[in-house]
Scaffold this motif. Structure first.
Motif, short mmCIF file in Angstrom:
data_model
loop_
_atom_site.label_atom_id
_atom_site.label_comp_id
_atom_site.label_asym_id
_atom_site.label_seq_id
_atom_site.Cartn_x
_atom_site.Cartn_y
_atom_site.Cartn_z
N THR A 123 -19.94 -6.62 77.94
CA THR A 123 -18.76 -6.93 78.72
C THR A 123 -18.14 -8.27 78.33
OG1 THR A 123 -20.14 -7.92 80.42
CG2 THR A 123 -19.56 -5.60 80.70
N SER A 124 -18.76 -8.97 77.43
CA SER A 124 -18.25 -10.27 77.02
C SER A 124 -16.89 -10.13 76.35
CB SER A 124 -19.23 -10.92 76.03
OG SER A 124 -18.65 -12.05 75.42
N ARG A 125 -16.07 -11.15 76.51
CA ARG A 125 -14.76 -11.09 75.86
C ARG A 125 -14.87 -11.20 74.34
NH1 ARG A 125 -11.98 -16.90 77.31
NH2 ARG A 125 -13.47 -18.19 76.20
N TRP A 126 -16.04 -11.56 73.85
CA TRP A 126 -16.28 -11.65 72.41
C TRP A 126 -17.06 -10.44 71.89
CZ3 TRP A 126 -17.83 -16.13 75.31
CH2 TRP A 126 -16.86 -17.13 75.33
N ALA A 127 -17.21 -9.41 72.69
CA ALA A 127 -18.04 -8.25 72.32
C ALA A 127 -17.61 -7.65 70.99
CB ALA A 127 -18.01 -7.20 73.43
N ALA A 128 -16.33 -7.54 70.73
CA ALA A 128 -15.86 -6.96 69.47
C ALA A 128 -16.28 -7.81 68.28
CB ALA A 128 -14.35 -6.79 69.49
N SER A 129 -16.22 -9.13 68.42
CA SER A 129 -16.63 -10.03 67.35
C SER A 129 -18.14 -9.99 67.14
CB SER A 129 -16.16 -11.45 67.65
OG SER A 129 -16.43 -12.30 66.56
N PHE A 130 -18.92 -9.91 68.25
CA PHE A 130 -20.37 -9.79 68.13
C PHE A 130 -20.73 -8.49 67.42
CE2 PHE A 130 -20.85 -12.29 72.38
CZ PHE A 130 -20.67 -13.48 71.72
N HIS A 131 -20.03 -7.41 67.75
CA HIS A 131 -20.30 -6.11 67.12
C HIS A 131 -19.96 -6.17 65.62
CE1 HIS A 131 -20.83 -1.85 66.66
NE2 HIS A 131 -19.64 -1.78 66.09
N ALA A 132 -18.86 -6.80 65.28
CA ALA A 132 -18.49 -6.94 63.87
C ALA A 132 -19.55 -7.72 63.10
CB ALA A 132 -17.13 -7.61 63.74
N ALA A 133 -20.07 -8.79 63.71
CA ALA A 133 -21.12 -9.58 63.07
C ALA A 133 -22.37 -8.75 62.87
CB ALA A 133 -21.43 -10.82 63.90
N ARG A 134 -22.73 -7.96 63.88
CA ARG A 134 -23.91 -7.10 63.78
C ARG A 134 -23.75 -6.12 62.60
NH1 ARG A 134 -26.32 -4.01 68.97
NH2 ARG A 134 -25.99 -6.13 69.70
N THR A 135 -22.56 -5.57 62.46
CA THR A 135 -22.28 -4.65 61.34
C THR A 135 -22.38 -5.38 60.01
OG1 THR A 135 -20.84 -3.32 62.75
CG2 THR A 135 -20.53 -3.11 60.37
N MET A 136 -21.85 -6.58 59.94
CA MET A 136 -21.93 -7.37 58.70
C MET A 136 -23.37 -7.63 58.31
SD MET A 136 -18.86 -10.01 59.69
CE MET A 136 -18.98 -11.12 58.29
N PHE A 137 -24.20 -8.03 59.28
CA PHE A 137 -25.61 -8.29 58.99
C PHE A 137 -26.31 -7.03 58.52
CE2 PHE A 137 -25.23 -11.89 62.22
CZ PHE A 137 -25.12 -12.87 61.25
N HIS A 138 -26.03 -5.91 59.18
CA HIS A 138 -26.66 -4.64 58.80
C HIS A 138 -26.29 -4.27 57.36
CE1 HIS A 138 -28.25 -0.62 59.16
NE2 HIS A 138 -27.09 -0.15 58.71
N GLU A 139 -25.01 -4.37 57.03
CA GLU A 139 -24.57 -4.00 55.69
C GLU A 139 -25.14 -4.93 54.62
OE1 GLU A 139 -20.30 -3.81 55.85
OE2 GLU A 139 -20.33 -1.92 57.00
N ALA A 140 -25.38 -6.18 54.98
CA ALA A 140 -25.94 -7.15 54.01
C ALA A 140 -27.46 -7.09 53.93
CB ALA A 140 -25.50 -8.56 54.40
#
Length: 70
Positions: free
Chosen positions: A46-63
Motif C-alpha cells: 500500500t506504500s506510495r512507492w510500491a511501484a518503484s519497490f516492485h521495479a527494483a525487485r524485478t531489476m534485482f531478479h533479472e540481474a
C-alpha cells in the motif's frame, strides 16, 4: 550515498537497506556497483512507492542479485 562514498570496489559485498526496501533509483546504483546481496525489509503493497519497490525487485531478479527479506 554509501555506494558513492565507498573507498574500494564493491563487487561481492552485501548492503543492508533500512527502513524501506530499495527503490528503482537505488537499485540502479546498487546493480552497477556489483553488490551481490541486498538485505532489506518487505515493502508494504500500500506504500506510495510500491511501484518503484516492485521495479527494483524485478531489476534485482533479472540481474541475479540475491535479495534477503528480513
Amino acid at each position: 550515498n554509501v555506494i558513492l562514498a565507498a573507498k574500494e570496489p564493491l563487487p561481492g559485498y552485501s548492503i543492508v537497506v533500512y527502513p524501506f526496501p530499495p527503490c528503482a533509483q537505488c537499485a540502479a546504483a546498487i546493480l552497477p556497483a556489483g553488490i551481490s546481496e541486498v538485505i532489506c525489509p518487505q515493502s508494504p503493497d500500500t506504500s506510495r512507492w510500491a511501484a518503484s519497490f516492485h521495479a527494483a525487485r524485478t531489476m534485482f531478479h533479472e540481474a541475479g542479485t540475491v535479495v534477503r527479506w528480513v
